[in-house]
Design an enzyme around this catalytic site. Structure first.
Site, PDB file in Angstrom:
ATOM      1  N   SER A   1      -8.574  -1.535  -3.147  1.00  0.00           N
ATOM      2  CA  SER A   1      -8.656  -2.338  -1.929  1.00  0.00           C
ATOM      3  C   SER A   1      -9.213  -1.560  -0.749  1.00  0.00           C
ATOM      4  O   SER A   1      -9.836  -2.140   0.149  1.00  0.00           O
ATOM      5  CB  SER A   1      -7.272  -2.893  -1.575  1.00  0.00           C
ATOM      6  OG  SER A   1      -6.335  -1.836  -1.416  1.00  0.00           O
TER       7      SER A   1
ATOM      8  N   ASP B   1      -0.935  -6.138   8.119  1.00  0.00           N
ATOM      9  CA  ASP B   1       0.054  -6.087   7.042  1.00  0.00           C
ATOM     10  C   ASP B   1       0.803  -4.756   6.991  1.00  0.00           C
ATOM     11  O   ASP B   1       1.684  -4.568   6.158  1.00  0.00           O
ATOM     12  CB  ASP B   1      -0.600  -6.370   5.674  1.00  0.00           C
ATOM     13  CG  ASP B   1      -1.701  -5.369   5.309  1.00  0.00           C
ATOM     14  OD1 ASP B   1      -1.776  -4.291   5.928  1.00  0.00           O
ATOM     15  OD2 ASP B   1      -2.472  -5.675   4.375  1.00  0.00           O
TER      16      ASP B   1
ATOM     17  N   HIS C   1      -2.686  -1.845   4.705  1.00  0.00           N
ATOM     18  CA  HIS C   1      -4.100  -1.502   4.668  1.00  0.00           C
ATOM     19  C   HIS C   1      -4.573  -1.057   6.044  1.00  0.00           C
ATOM     20  O   HIS C   1      -4.023  -1.475   7.061  1.00  0.00           O
ATOM     21  CB  HIS C   1      -4.926  -2.712   4.194  1.00  0.00           C
ATOM     22  CG  HIS C   1      -4.634  -3.095   2.785  1.00  0.00           C
ATOM     23  ND1 HIS C   1      -3.794  -4.126   2.454  1.00  0.00           N
ATOM     24  CD2 HIS C   1      -5.053  -2.552   1.616  1.00  0.00           C
ATOM     25  CE1 HIS C   1      -3.709  -4.218   1.129  1.00  0.00           C
ATOM     26  NE2 HIS C   1      -4.464  -3.277   0.605  1.00  0.00           N
TER      27      HIS C   1
END
Length: 370
Positions: free
Chosen positions: A82, A247, A250
């Site tokens: 990610s 969040d 990240h």
């Protein structure tokens, strides 16, 4: 843990990866179990790797304002998880791939074609599939590949020897095909806000051990590494609301820009675009030639440190050059130039191209602000 201790652990993990071992642990099993339970809860809370997160698609051409008519662009490919994909931001221009592509175009004064095959939630064993996508399409081999991987290996308890084995194989395949390879090593999981002390210390230790072992495996296959650990360490911990995304897991747009700023000089050096005087060790920045395991351990403890192969062997095994390159500010493409209308990965749309130039680059050798 001292640098020498980290070097010994990294060397054992890398050796296990090379010779088929799989049972070497990162830290004590009981402690790791508690750490991983905590990190998994953090990951569940933010939905990392669940497949539900939409990632901006930044694939396309950057820097069309550079180069002569018909000049072939440089080809940059992103692989990994990610972090490489850019999860956590909303605009394509804010992803690390877009930032690196626009920065590379500015340095090379040449267009850059970006392709991103990274997958949120991926572990190192997915690199085999990703490399097959890169090399099996019939398209030209990338000039340079950037791999960011490792966090999910730690949180999902992949044996570190297996993790390094997959990464080493990916680097070897890409280098054999003719691509330069730069690996951003495992980030520091001890900076994730939902993880509390003393578990943060254990998560940091596990992350750095894997990062050091990744460096050994990558350098031995002809790639270069840049430590991302402390970019998710002191800088992120000091200003988590700015450098982490909504969040709290990240990176934010500014966080990805910080990481891209550290990786860009190594990408340029791999392509021969950095001044020759910058390639010599600078003793004032504590650069120099070291046994690869020691260089790997030192790099894992300091953000933005590059390790690349030097002499093939010595009394204590292969040697590497450790570089602490000056960072250069990387600005995202302007919304009207790139990324503002890019489709979301997984939305069923084709990737769009991008116009540039889109990055600023201070005079080479100058110090940019982080």
């Amino acid at each position: 843990m001292t640098s020498m201790s980290r070097a010994r652990v990294a060397r054992r993990i890398a050796a296990g990866a090379a010779y088929g071992g799989g049972g070497i642990g990162l830290v004590g099993a009981a402690a790791v179990g508690v750490v991983l339970a905590e990190v998994r809860m953090a990951r569940t809370a933010v939905g990392n790797g669940s497949g539900g997160g939409r990632v901006p698609t930044a694939d396309g051409r950057y820097g069309d304002g550079y180069g002569g008519a018909g000049e072939a662009p440089l080809r940059l490919t992103m692989l990994g998880d990610s972090t490489a994909a850019g999860q956590g931001v909303h605009r394509a221009a804010q992803t690390p791939g877009a930032l690196l592509a626009s920065g590379l175009a500015a340095v090379a004064e040449r267009p850059v074609e970006l392709t991103n095959v990274a997958l949120p939630g991926a572990q190192s064993d997915d690199l085999d599939r990703q490399v097959a996508l890169v090399l099996g399409t019939g398209a030209a081999v990338p000039d340079v590949c950037v791999i960011m991987i490792g966090a999910n290996d730690v949180t999902r308890r992949m044996p570190p020897t297996r993790s390094v084995r997959h990464l080493s194989a990916a680097v070897r395949r890409l280098r054999t095909a003719g691509a330069e390879v730069v690996v951003g090593t495992c980030p520091d999981l001890g900076t994730i806000e939902p993880v509390r002390q003393p578990l943060r210390w254990l998560a940091r230790r596990a992350s750095r051990q894997l990062a050091a072992a990744q460096t050994i495996g990558t350098v031995e296959q002809g790639g270069r590494t840049v430590s991302l650990g402390d970019l998710l360490g002191p800088e992120f911990a000091a200003n988590p609301r700015e450098l982490f995304g909504p969040d709290n897991y990240h990176p934010s747009a500014e966080g990805y820009a910080t990481a891209a700023m550290a990786v860009l000089p190594t990408v340029c050096a791999a392509l021969g675009l950095w001044p020759a005087e910058e390639e010599r060790p600078d003793v004032t920045r504590r650069e120099g030639f070291l046994p690869v395991a020691r260089a790997a351990a030192e790099a894992a403890a300091e953000a933005g440190t590059e390790v690349t192969a030097a002499m093939p062997t010595g009394p204590r095994g292969p040697w590497a050059l450790l570089k602490r390159r000056r960072r250069h500010r990387v600005e995202p493409p302007a919304p009207e130039e790139a990324g503002s209308n890019a489709p979301q990965r997984g939305a069923g749309n084709c990737a769009t191209g991008h116009d540039g130039p889109a990055a600023t680059h201070p005079p080479l050798g100058g110090q940019a602000s982080a």
